[in-house]
Motif scaffolding. Structure first.
Motif, PDB file in Angstrom:
ATOM      1  N   SER A 101       0.828  -1.198   0.000  1.00  0.00           N
ATOM      2  CA  SER A 101       0.000   0.000   0.000  1.00  0.00           C
ATOM      3  C   SER A 101       0.872   1.261   0.000  1.00  0.00           C
ATOM      4  CB  SER A 101      -0.922  -0.022   1.217  1.00  0.00           C
ATOM      5  OG  SER A 101      -1.658   1.158   1.309  1.00  0.00           O
ATOM      6  N   LEU A 102       1.919   1.266   0.832  1.00  0.00           N
ATOM      7  CA  LEU A 102       2.821   2.418   0.883  1.00  0.00           C
ATOM      8  C   LEU A 102       3.661   2.515  -0.392  1.00  0.00           C
ATOM      9  CD1 LEU A 102       3.785   2.150   4.630  1.00  0.00           C
ATOM     10  CD2 LEU A 102       2.590   4.067   3.561  1.00  0.00           C
ATOM     11  N   GLN A 103       4.047   1.380  -0.939  1.00  0.00           N
ATOM     12  CA  GLN A 103       4.786   1.383  -2.207  1.00  0.00           C
ATOM     13  C   GLN A 103       3.946   2.051  -3.298  1.00  0.00           C
ATOM     14  OE1 GLN A 103       5.065  -2.371  -4.280  1.00  0.00           O
ATOM     15  NE2 GLN A 103       7.087  -1.862  -5.084  1.00  0.00           N
ATOM     16  N   SER A 104       2.686   1.733  -3.326  1.00  0.00           N
ATOM     17  CA  SER A 104       1.776   2.323  -4.305  1.00  0.00           C
ATOM     18  C   SER A 104       1.573   3.816  -4.034  1.00  0.00           C
ATOM     19  CB  SER A 104       0.440   1.585  -4.271  1.00  0.00           C
ATOM     20  OG  SER A 104      -0.477   2.178  -5.150  1.00  0.00           O
ATOM     21  N   ALA A 105       1.363   4.169  -2.787  1.00  0.00           N
ATOM     22  CA  ALA A 105       1.119   5.565  -2.423  1.00  0.00           C
ATOM     23  C   ALA A 105       2.300   6.465  -2.792  1.00  0.00           C
ATOM     24  CB  ALA A 105       0.825   5.679  -0.930  1.00  0.00           C
ATOM     25  N   PHE A 106       3.514   5.946  -2.636  1.00  0.00           N
ATOM     26  CA  PHE A 106       4.710   6.735  -2.936  1.00  0.00           C
ATOM     27  C   PHE A 106       5.265   6.458  -4.332  1.00  0.00           C
ATOM     28  CE2 PHE A 106       4.480   7.018   1.653  1.00  0.00           C
ATOM     29  CZ  PHE A 106       4.743   8.361   1.858  1.00  0.00           C
ATOM     30  N   GLN A 107       4.557   5.654  -5.099  1.00  0.00           N
ATOM     31  CA  GLN A 107       4.923   5.330  -6.474  1.00  0.00           C
ATOM     32  C   GLN A 107       6.370   4.849  -6.593  1.00  0.00           C
ATOM     33  OE1 GLN A 107       3.838   8.873  -8.651  1.00  0.00           O
ATOM     34  NE2 GLN A 107       1.655   8.425  -8.482  1.00  0.00           N
ATOM     35  N   VAL A 108       6.751   3.961  -5.672  1.00  0.00           N
ATOM     36  CA  VAL A 108       8.097   3.403  -5.673  1.00  0.00           C
ATOM     37  C   VAL A 108       8.196   2.370  -6.787  1.00  0.00           C
ATOM     38  CG1 VAL A 108       9.764   2.027  -4.355  1.00  0.00           C
ATOM     39  CG2 VAL A 108       8.441   3.831  -3.224  1.00  0.00           C
ATOM     40  N   GLN A 109       9.166   2.564  -7.666  1.00  0.00           N
ATOM     41  CA  GLN A 109       9.333   1.654  -8.806  1.00  0.00           C
ATOM     42  C   GLN A 109      10.671   0.934  -8.776  1.00  0.00           C
ATOM     43  OE1 GLN A 109       8.490   3.905 -12.330  1.00  0.00           O
ATOM     44  NE2 GLN A 109       6.396   4.323 -11.699  1.00  0.00           N
ATOM     45  N   GLY A 110      11.576   1.340  -7.914  1.00  0.00           N
ATOM     46  CA  GLY A 110      12.879   0.696  -7.828  1.00  0.00           C
ATOM     47  C   GLY A 110      13.389   0.707  -6.402  1.00  0.00           C
ATOM     48  N   TYR A 111      14.369  -0.145  -6.166  1.00  0.00           N
ATOM     49  CA  TYR A 111      14.945  -0.271  -4.823  1.00  0.00           C
ATOM     50  C   TYR A 111      16.447  -0.034  -4.903  1.00  0.00           C
ATOM     51  CZ  TYR A 111      10.537  -2.741  -4.229  1.00  0.00           C
ATOM     52  OH  TYR A 111       9.215  -3.074  -4.214  1.00  0.00           O
ATOM     53  N   PRO A 112      17.039   0.545  -3.884  1.00  0.00           N
ATOM     54  CA  PRO A 112      16.389   1.105  -2.714  1.00  0.00           C
ATOM     55  C   PRO A 112      15.799   2.488  -3.012  1.00  0.00           C
ATOM     56  CG  PRO A 112      18.743   1.477  -2.555  1.00  0.00           C
ATOM     57  CD  PRO A 112      18.503   0.695  -3.823  1.00  0.00           C
ATOM     58  N   THR A 113      14.700   2.768  -2.379  1.00  0.00           N
ATOM     59  CA  THR A 113      14.129   4.111  -2.407  1.00  0.00           C
ATOM     60  C   THR A 113      13.935   4.538  -0.957  1.00  0.00           C
ATOM     61  OG1 THR A 113      12.993   3.788  -4.517  1.00  0.00           O
ATOM     62  CG2 THR A 113      12.153   5.528  -3.084  1.00  0.00           C
ATOM     63  N   VAL A 114      14.349   5.747  -0.662  1.00  0.00           N
ATOM     64  CA  VAL A 114      14.202   6.300   0.679  1.00  0.00           C
ATOM     65  C   VAL A 114      13.383   7.576   0.559  1.00  0.00           C
ATOM     66  CG1 VAL A 114      15.390   7.277   2.686  1.00  0.00           C
ATOM     67  CG2 VAL A 114      16.418   5.363   1.430  1.00  0.00           C
ATOM     68  N   TRP A 115      12.236   7.602   1.233  1.00  0.00           N
ATOM     69  CA  TRP A 115      11.390   8.801   1.287  1.00  0.00           C
ATOM     70  C   TRP A 115      11.475   9.405   2.670  1.00  0.00           C
ATOM     71  CZ3 TRP A 115       8.902  11.947  -1.870  1.00  0.00           C
ATOM     72  CH2 TRP A 115       8.606  11.516  -3.172  1.00  0.00           C
ATOM     73  N   PHE A 116      11.576  10.722   2.728  1.00  0.00           N
ATOM     74  CA  PHE A 116      11.443  11.465   3.979  1.00  0.00           C
ATOM     75  C   PHE A 116      10.057  12.081   3.962  1.00  0.00           C
ATOM     76  CE2 PHE A 116      15.943  11.376   3.032  1.00  0.00           C
ATOM     77  CZ  PHE A 116      16.490  11.015   4.249  1.00  0.00           C
ATOM     78  N   VAL A 117       9.277  11.825   5.017  1.00  0.00           N
ATOM     79  CA  VAL A 117       7.906  12.319   5.058  1.00  0.00           C
ATOM     80  C   VAL A 117       7.518  12.741   6.466  1.00  0.00           C
ATOM     81  CG1 VAL A 117       7.194  10.802   3.151  1.00  0.00           C
ATOM     82  CG2 VAL A 117       6.826  10.054   5.487  1.00  0.00           C
TER      83      VAL A 117
END
Length: 158
Positions: A101-117
């Motif tokens: 659900s969070l991957q979809s919400a943040f539109q993560v398409q590759g790894y590693p991805t780091v979001w600051f929120v």
């Protein structure tokens, strides 16, 4: 001989204490992490990873996240959340659903991805304010932390 043994015992004891201090808590439950984030007034660091297959994720951890400079920085600045997408181990279905659900919400398409929120919950709904994202950056903890600080500084609440 007793003095040498006592010195060795004290040395190993202090190393063990320091090792315990340098450990970080990576939360896996977003709700618990958000509560801590809001209480401590620190943003969330969301680490989207494939822990058992993603070479760049493993490299980011070894070169940055496991280093003492990052440990100190993280304790002072963020609440850590690991959102894992393993291939070899099975996650609890609720945790797996949360991560997707969070991957979809943040539109993560590759790894590693780091979001600051930053997050807030109003009337039962969670809203995330995206501060910025990054991933693997060559150069070790100093370079990675510099980029992270730039993201956080550009989004400081006045």
């Amino acid at each position: 001989m007793k003095k040498i043994f006592l010195i060795l015992l004290m040395t190993f004891g202090s190393l063990l204490v320091n090792a315990q201090k340098s450990k970080l808590t990576w939360h896996t439950n977003i709700d618990k992490a958000m509560a801590i984030s809001n209480k401590e007034k620190k943003p969330l660091l969301l680490f989207f990873t494939g822990s058992d297959w993603c070479g760049w994720c493993i490299r980011l951890q070894k070169e940055v996240f496991y280093k003492k400079e990052f440990v100190k920085w993280a304790k002072d600045n963020v609440v850590l959340v690991e959102l894992d997408f393993p291939r070899k181990k099975q996650l609890d279905p609720a945790l797996q659903q949360q991560n997707y659900s969070l991957q979809s919400a943040f539109q993560v398409q590759g790894y590693p991805t780091v979001w600051f929120v930053n997050s807030e919950t109003r009337e039962g709904k969670t809203n995330f304010t995206q501060l910025g994202s990054t991933g693997y950056v060559a150069g070790g903890p100093e370079v990675w932390i510099s980029g992270a600080n730039q993201i956080l500084t550009n989004n400081k609440k006045g």
